[in-house]
Design an enzyme around this catalytic site. Structure first.
Site, PDB file in Angstrom:
ATOM      1  N   GLU A 207      46.867  46.616  84.928  1.00 33.26           N
ATOM      2  CA  GLU A 207      46.615  48.007  84.504  1.00 33.26           C
ATOM      3  C   GLU A 207      46.825  48.165  82.993  1.00 33.26           C
ATOM      4  O   GLU A 207      47.292  49.194  82.513  1.00 33.26           O
ATOM      5  CB  GLU A 207      47.443  48.993  85.321  1.00 33.26           C
ATOM      6  CG  GLU A 207      47.243  48.747  86.819  1.00 33.26           C
ATOM      7  CD  GLU A 207      47.382  49.958  87.685  1.00 33.26           C
ATOM      8  OE1 GLU A 207      47.333  51.072  87.164  1.00 33.26           O
ATOM      9  OE2 GLU A 207      47.512  49.768  88.910  1.00 33.26           O
ATOM     10  N   GLY A 208      46.478  47.108  82.268  1.00 35.96           N
ATOM     11  CA  GLY A 208      46.626  47.095  80.815  1.00 35.96           C
ATOM     12  C   GLY A 208      47.901  46.386  80.431  1.00 35.96           C
ATOM     13  O   GLY A 208      48.996  46.852  80.758  1.00 35.96           O
TER      14      GLY A 208
END
Ligand SMILES: Cc1cc2nc3c(=O)[nH]c(=O)nc-3n(C[C@H](O)[C@H](O)[C@H](O)COP(=O)(O)OP(=O)(O)OC[C@H]3O[C@@H](n4cnc5c(N)ncnc54)[C@H](O)[C@@H]3O)c2cc1C
Length: 382
Positions: A364-365
């Site tokens: 998620e990054g």
């Protein structure tokens, strides 16, 4: 400023705590060893109202606020990153994304079934040549008179082999980068949707299901489009805003689990004729852990509270994710050290937490990407 939880939030936390401690934690080690996701927990999370926590009751959700949902993630994170990770994808990246972007028909069709666990969701963004730079994705979509046709490859897709519904991001024209991307709701039984386990053995999240997905002339109806054509990148990023809060809260839970384990262990283990907790160096480590966990917790609650107020939270969520995952990695590392040789074995859960936390810094990054997002809010985009 009122830092107290409401009675409703306390009740959700208690429900999540009971579930995490009595039903998730006792099987976490076995699931990790076997590399199998404990699927029976999905329906249980549905009964408990967790699967579509913040979705309105008219679509089958529990209608809880984001602070409550952060508490659910935190409690699950305390017990098992794989189960918490399942929820961050199923609820954060899929259900909330359909709630935010779906048509009335799409919401009615999918949300109630996602809420009970009758359907499991996955989110398909990452590709072999498009990770942090998601706008460079290469999965193609071709529009025909009565259908969209998808071709491409996705990797590292959590829940990919067990999902019934996938949000797939594909481009009409790679040269248009983020403006060329659309999002699609693809039922995984659709011909041309092929999936298999990711190769290799993961460092952590070993009970999670991670898939490589190949789309070959995968034909979906026109009403499978989620959002407008060309809006897919916005859809993807807004879903990540929800999911990242789940990752950040999960990191707080994981760090708290490490701290709790260290307090237990250091107050019972004796060396040099004393509890090891009586040594100042050990006390300093415990105190630093406690301070870091509290700081991360309040960053997460602040981001969740701001979401509840309808305020923009991209920067605050990134700060929470960056800080919480980084401190949890430090806390988990110290926890292994404080357990001595025992921390090096899966006899003690800190070993699993130490392996699992690395994933939270990546998906998620990555931490680098969170820093880029935060810095962009400070100095703009060059
Ligand atoms: C356990 C797990 C579960 C996952 N689940 C999902 C899922 O459900 N769905 C999904 O779509 N994806 C999923 N992913 C994929 C995940 O989101 C990507 O791995 C992540 O976004 C990083 O992409 P990458 O692996 O291609 O690394 P890369 O983007 O190749 O990055 C490699 C390194 O370069 C750094 N880097 C890249 N660009 C920059 C920059 N501009 N400045 C500084 N540093 C940079 C990165 O931070 C990283 O350290 C999952 C991954 C894992 C490990």
């Amino acid at each position: 400023m009122d830092f107290r939880l409401t009675p409703e939030q306390e009740a959700v936390r208690q429900r999540a705590r009971d579930f995490a401690r009595h039903e998730v934690a006792p099987i976490a080690r076995e699931a990790d060893e076997k590399g199998e996701f404990p699927l029976h927990l999905v329906r249980r999370m549905g009964e408990l109202g967790f699967l579509c926590g913040p979705v309105a009751p008219e679509y089958g959700g529990a209608g809880m606020d984001y602070v409550s949902f952060a508490l659910v993630y935190e409690e699950l994170g305390w017990a098992d990153a794989s189960v918490r990770g399942f929820l961050a994808v199923h609820a954060g990246l899929v259900s909330l994304c359909i709630r935010d972007w779906g048509t009335e028909e799409q919401k009615r069709k999918y949300l109630p079934r996602l809420a009970t666990g009758e359907m499991i969701g996955c989110y398909c963004l990452t590709e072999p040549n498009a990770g942090s730079d998601a706008a460079s994705l290469e999965t193609r979509v071709r529009e025909e008179e009565d259908a969209y046709v998808l071709n491409g490859e996705k990797i590292w897709i959590t829940n990919g082999n067990i999902a019934d519904l996938a949000i797939v991001f594909a481009t009409h024209d790679p040269s248009r980068r983020h403006r060329g991307i659309s999002a699609f709701l693809v039922e995984t039984s659709t011909p041309g949707f092929r999936r298999e386990k990711m190769p290799g053995k993961e460092l952590g999240h070993r009970a999670s299901d991670h898939a490589r997905i190949v789309l070959e002339e995968c034909r979906v109806p026109k009403d499978a489009l989620l959002g407008q054509p060309g809006e897919g990148f916005k859809v993807a990023m807004s879903a990540l805003d929800h999911g990242r809060l789940g990752v950040a809260a999960g990191a707080v839970g994981l760090a708290q689990a490490c701290l709790d384990a260290c307090v237990d262990f250091t107050t019972t283990r004796r060396q040099f004729g004393r509890r090891i907790a009586d040594f100042q160096m050990i006390q300093a480590t415990l105190a630093d852990m406690a301070a870091a966990v509290e700081a991360a917790r309040w960053l997460v609650y602040r981001a969740a509270w701001m979401k509840d107020q309808g305020l923009p939270t991209t920067k605050e969520t990134s700060i929470a994710k960056l800080f919480a995952t980084e401190i949890a990695a430090k806390v988990a590392s110290e926890a292994v050290l404080l357990h001595g040789g025992r921390g090096y074995s899966n006899e003690y859960p800190v070993e699993r937490h130490y392996r699992d936390i690395k994933g939270l810094q990546i998906y998620e990054g990555t931490s680098h990407i969170q820093r880029i997002i935060i810095a962009r809010h400070l100095v703009g985009k060059g």
